[in-house]
Design a protein around this motif. Structure first.
Motif, mmCIF file in Angstrom:
data_model
loop_
_atom_site.group_PDB
_atom_site.id
_atom_site.type_symbol
_atom_site.label_atom_id
_atom_site.label_comp_id
_atom_site.label_asym_id
_atom_site.label_seq_id
_atom_site.Cartn_x
_atom_site.Cartn_y
_atom_site.Cartn_z
ATOM 1 N N THR A 74 -24.978 -16.127 -11.143
ATOM 2 C CA THR A 74 -25.212 -16.163 -12.473
ATOM 3 C C THR A 74 -25.259 -17.927 -13.257
ATOM 4 O OG1 THR A 74 -23.968 -14.203 -13.070
ATOM 5 C CG2 THR A 74 -24.496 -15.653 -15.079
ATOM 6 N N ARG A 75 -26.450 -18.135 -13.889
ATOM 7 C CA ARG A 75 -26.462 -19.421 -14.239
ATOM 8 C C ARG A 75 -26.433 -19.617 -15.665
ATOM 9 N NH1 ARG A 75 -32.383 -22.661 -13.728
ATOM 10 N NH2 ARG A 75 -31.727 -24.706 -14.640
ATOM 11 N N TYR A 76 -25.747 -20.695 -16.433
ATOM 12 C CA TYR A 76 -25.546 -20.825 -17.679
ATOM 13 C C TYR A 76 -26.355 -22.356 -18.041
ATOM 14 C CZ TYR A 76 -22.046 -17.112 -17.369
ATOM 15 O OH TYR A 76 -21.443 -15.866 -17.077
ATOM 16 N N GLN A 90 -28.268 -15.684 -25.166
ATOM 17 C CA GLN A 90 -27.587 -14.604 -24.898
ATOM 18 C C GLN A 90 -26.077 -14.686 -25.353
ATOM 19 O OE1 GLN A 90 -29.697 -16.019 -22.575
ATOM 20 N NE2 GLN A 90 -31.228 -14.549 -23.058
ATOM 21 N N ILE A 91 -25.680 -16.339 -25.418
ATOM 22 C CA ILE A 91 -24.213 -16.639 -25.789
ATOM 23 C C ILE A 91 -24.190 -17.486 -26.911
ATOM 24 C CG2 ILE A 91 -22.174 -17.681 -24.804
ATOM 25 C CD1 ILE A 91 -23.336 -16.586 -21.891
ATOM 26 N N LYS A 104 -27.996 -17.413 -20.464
ATOM 27 C CA LYS A 104 -27.510 -16.576 -19.290
ATOM 28 C C LYS A 104 -28.627 -16.132 -18.452
ATOM 29 C CE LYS A 104 -24.145 -13.215 -17.945
ATOM 30 N NZ LYS A 104 -22.920 -12.295 -18.255
#
Length: 239
Positions: A74-76, A90-91, A104
């Protein structure tokens, strides 16, 4: 036989590990062996040296592995210059009176499989016992690569090093380009990070001298002359 150095020899193992190449972003590519700075950081952590305090030492890194695989993670991604938009992000990150947007998603990471390594470490005389004892009985779980890439230390001992000719490398090994003549052989060379300094602004910067080392990735089975070896006939290509 003339003894040239006294070194700490560490036999260790890691499974599914990433030693990230700094230039890789979309796919987190990995070096086949940990760069010098990664190993030095692990040793400083084991010894409990304060952050930003550097203790000089020479090291050699070699090993063998079972290849590599690709895995999803999972890449942020975010920037504090980006205002949160529900249609884009998304965040939402709330900081004081402002909302920042973060993405995300899914990305790929390259993982080295079953890496069996041998490290030779030559600390300064006043640090030798501290490094030896700390690697024998680390105060914390040690890692090389990502924080979760736990290092399994299997043996730590003190060995003597001397020079010999006609030595066949039993493992793949980093060899500084200026330390040995490889003849007309063509092989991969990496610019590996080694030593950094803290600027007045509190930022980490690779030193102009000894900050980076150009090293060949010398394959096992190759033969070299005038190299340091231990009693197991393993090469110690110190940098």
């Amino acid at each position: 036989m003339i003894i040239m150095e006294k070194a700490i020899r560490v036999e260790c193992f890691q499974n599914l590990v990433n030693y990230r190449k700094p230039s890789s972003f979309i796919i987190k590519e990995s070096y086949p062996l940990p760069p010098y700075s990664t190993v030095l950081g692990m040793i400083h952590t084991a010894c409990g040296y304060p952050k930003g305090e550097f203790h000089p030492m020479k090291i050699s890194v070699q090993g063998k592995n079972a290849g590599s695989v690709s895995e999803l993670y999972t890449r942020y991604s975010f920037s504090f210059d980006t205002k949160y938009e529900s249609a884009r992000h998304q965040i939402c990150i709330r900081e004081k009176n402002r909302d920042y947007g973060a993405f995300k998603g899914v990305a790929h990471v390259e993982l080295i499989c079953r890496n069996e390594m041998i490290l030779h470490i030559v600390p300064a005389e006043e640090d030798f016992d501290t490094v030896f004892r700390s690697l024998q009985n680390p105060p914390v779980y040690l890692a090389l690569g990502r924080h979760e890439d736990i290092l399994d230390i299997r043996n730590v001992e003190i060995v003597e090093l001397w020079k010999e000719n006609g030595i066949t490398a039993r493992n793949d090994i980093y060899i500084p380009v200026n330390s040995v003549d490889i003849g007309n052989r063509c092989m991969t060379a990496y610019t590996l990070t080694r030593e950094y300094e803290i600027t007045k602004q509190g930022l980490r910067r690779w030193k102009a001298e000894n900050g980076k080392v150009r090293a060949y990735y010398f394959p096992h089975g190759g033969t070299l002359d005038n190299v340091l070896v231990d009693r197991y006939k393993d090469i110690a290509a110190l940098a």
